[in-house]
Motif scaffolding. Sequence first.
Motif, short mmCIF file in Angstrom:
data_model
loop_
_atom_site.label_atom_id
_atom_site.label_comp_id
_atom_site.label_asym_id
_atom_site.label_seq_id
_atom_site.Cartn_x
_atom_site.Cartn_y
_atom_site.Cartn_z
N THR A 1 -1.26 51.65 13.04
CA THR A 1 -2.70 51.43 13.01
C THR A 1 -3.24 50.70 14.24
OG1 THR A 1 -2.62 51.33 10.60
CG2 THR A 1 -4.57 50.40 11.65
N LEU A 2 -2.51 49.71 14.68
CA LEU A 2 -3.01 48.84 15.75
C LEU A 2 -2.65 49.37 17.14
CD1 LEU A 2 -1.99 45.44 14.16
CD2 LEU A 2 -4.30 46.41 14.30
N PRO A 3 -3.52 49.11 18.11
CA PRO A 3 -3.19 49.52 19.48
C PRO A 3 -2.07 48.65 20.05
CG PRO A 3 -5.21 48.24 19.47
CD PRO A 3 -4.82 48.44 18.02
N ASP A 4 -1.28 49.22 20.94
CA ASP A 4 -0.22 48.47 21.59
C ASP A 4 -0.81 47.31 22.39
OD1 ASP A 4 1.72 50.16 20.57
OD2 ASP A 4 1.79 51.42 22.36
N GLY A 5 -0.09 46.23 22.43
CA GLY A 5 -0.53 45.08 23.20
C GLY A 5 0.26 43.84 22.82
N ALA A 6 -0.03 42.77 23.51
CA ALA A 6 0.70 41.53 23.31
C ALA A 6 0.55 40.97 21.89
CB ALA A 6 0.25 40.48 24.33
N GLU A 7 -0.65 41.06 21.34
CA GLU A 7 -0.88 40.50 20.00
C GLU A 7 -0.16 41.31 18.93
OE1 GLU A 7 -2.21 37.56 19.30
OE2 GLU A 7 -2.41 37.29 21.44
N LYS A 8 -0.14 42.62 19.07
CA LYS A 8 0.60 43.46 18.12
C LYS A 8 2.09 43.13 18.20
CE LYS A 8 1.92 48.26 17.43
NZ LYS A 8 1.60 49.66 17.77
N SER A 9 2.61 43.01 19.42
CA SER A 9 4.03 42.67 19.58
C SER A 9 4.34 41.32 18.96
CB SER A 9 4.39 42.65 21.07
OG SER A 9 4.29 43.93 21.63
N ALA A 10 3.48 40.33 19.19
CA ALA A 10 3.70 39.01 18.61
C ALA A 10 3.63 39.05 17.09
CB ALA A 10 2.67 38.02 19.16
N GLY A 11 2.67 39.78 16.57
CA GLY A 11 2.54 39.89 15.11
C GLY A 11 3.75 40.55 14.47
N LEU A 12 4.24 41.62 15.07
CA LEU A 12 5.43 42.29 14.53
C LEU A 12 6.65 41.40 14.64
CD1 LEU A 12 4.89 45.95 15.79
CD2 LEU A 12 4.68 45.10 13.44
N LYS B 1 6.68 38.12 14.54
CA LYS B 1 6.57 37.08 13.51
C LYS B 1 6.83 37.66 12.12
CE LYS B 1 3.49 34.35 16.32
NZ LYS B 1 3.68 32.92 16.25
N LEU B 2 6.40 38.89 11.90
CA LEU B 2 6.67 39.54 10.63
C LEU B 2 8.18 39.77 10.45
CD1 LEU B 2 5.31 40.72 8.12
CD2 LEU B 2 5.08 42.88 9.36
N LEU B 3 8.86 40.11 11.53
CA LEU B 3 10.31 40.28 11.48
C LEU B 3 11.00 38.95 11.16
CD1 LEU B 3 12.80 42.07 11.86
CD2 LEU B 3 12.70 41.53 14.30
N GLU B 4 10.53 37.88 11.78
CA GLU B 4 11.08 36.55 11.49
C GLU B 4 10.89 36.20 10.01
OE1 GLU B 4 9.31 33.71 14.12
OE2 GLU B 4 9.95 34.80 15.91
N ALA B 5 9.72 36.49 9.48
CA ALA B 5 9.44 36.22 8.07
C ALA B 5 10.35 37.05 7.17
CB ALA B 5 7.97 36.50 7.76
N LYS B 6 10.51 38.33 7.51
CA LYS B 6 11.38 39.19 6.71
C LYS B 6 12.80 38.64 6.68
CE LYS B 6 13.59 42.41 8.41
NZ LYS B 6 15.02 42.73 8.33
#
Length: 62
Positions: free
Chosen positions: A35-46, A48-53
């Motif tokens: 859904t989201l465009p590629d970029g630094a914020e998307k990378s950071a969010g993913l 952090k989501l991986l860390e949470a998982k």
Amino acid sequence: MSSPIMKFFQYEHLPEHLQEISKPIGDLAMQMDGTLPDGAEKSAGLRKLLEAKDCLVRAKLG
């Protein structure tokens, strides 16, 4: 094309009791990646989501 980090959200190899934790997070990651465009914020969010998982799967292991 999906982000390279997406390979770490795979859950099929996990035992069923860990899949129940990992799958919803992996599904959310796939939705956000698509859904989201590629970029630094998307990378950071993913990332952090991986860390949470990872933390939540370890919590299930007790």
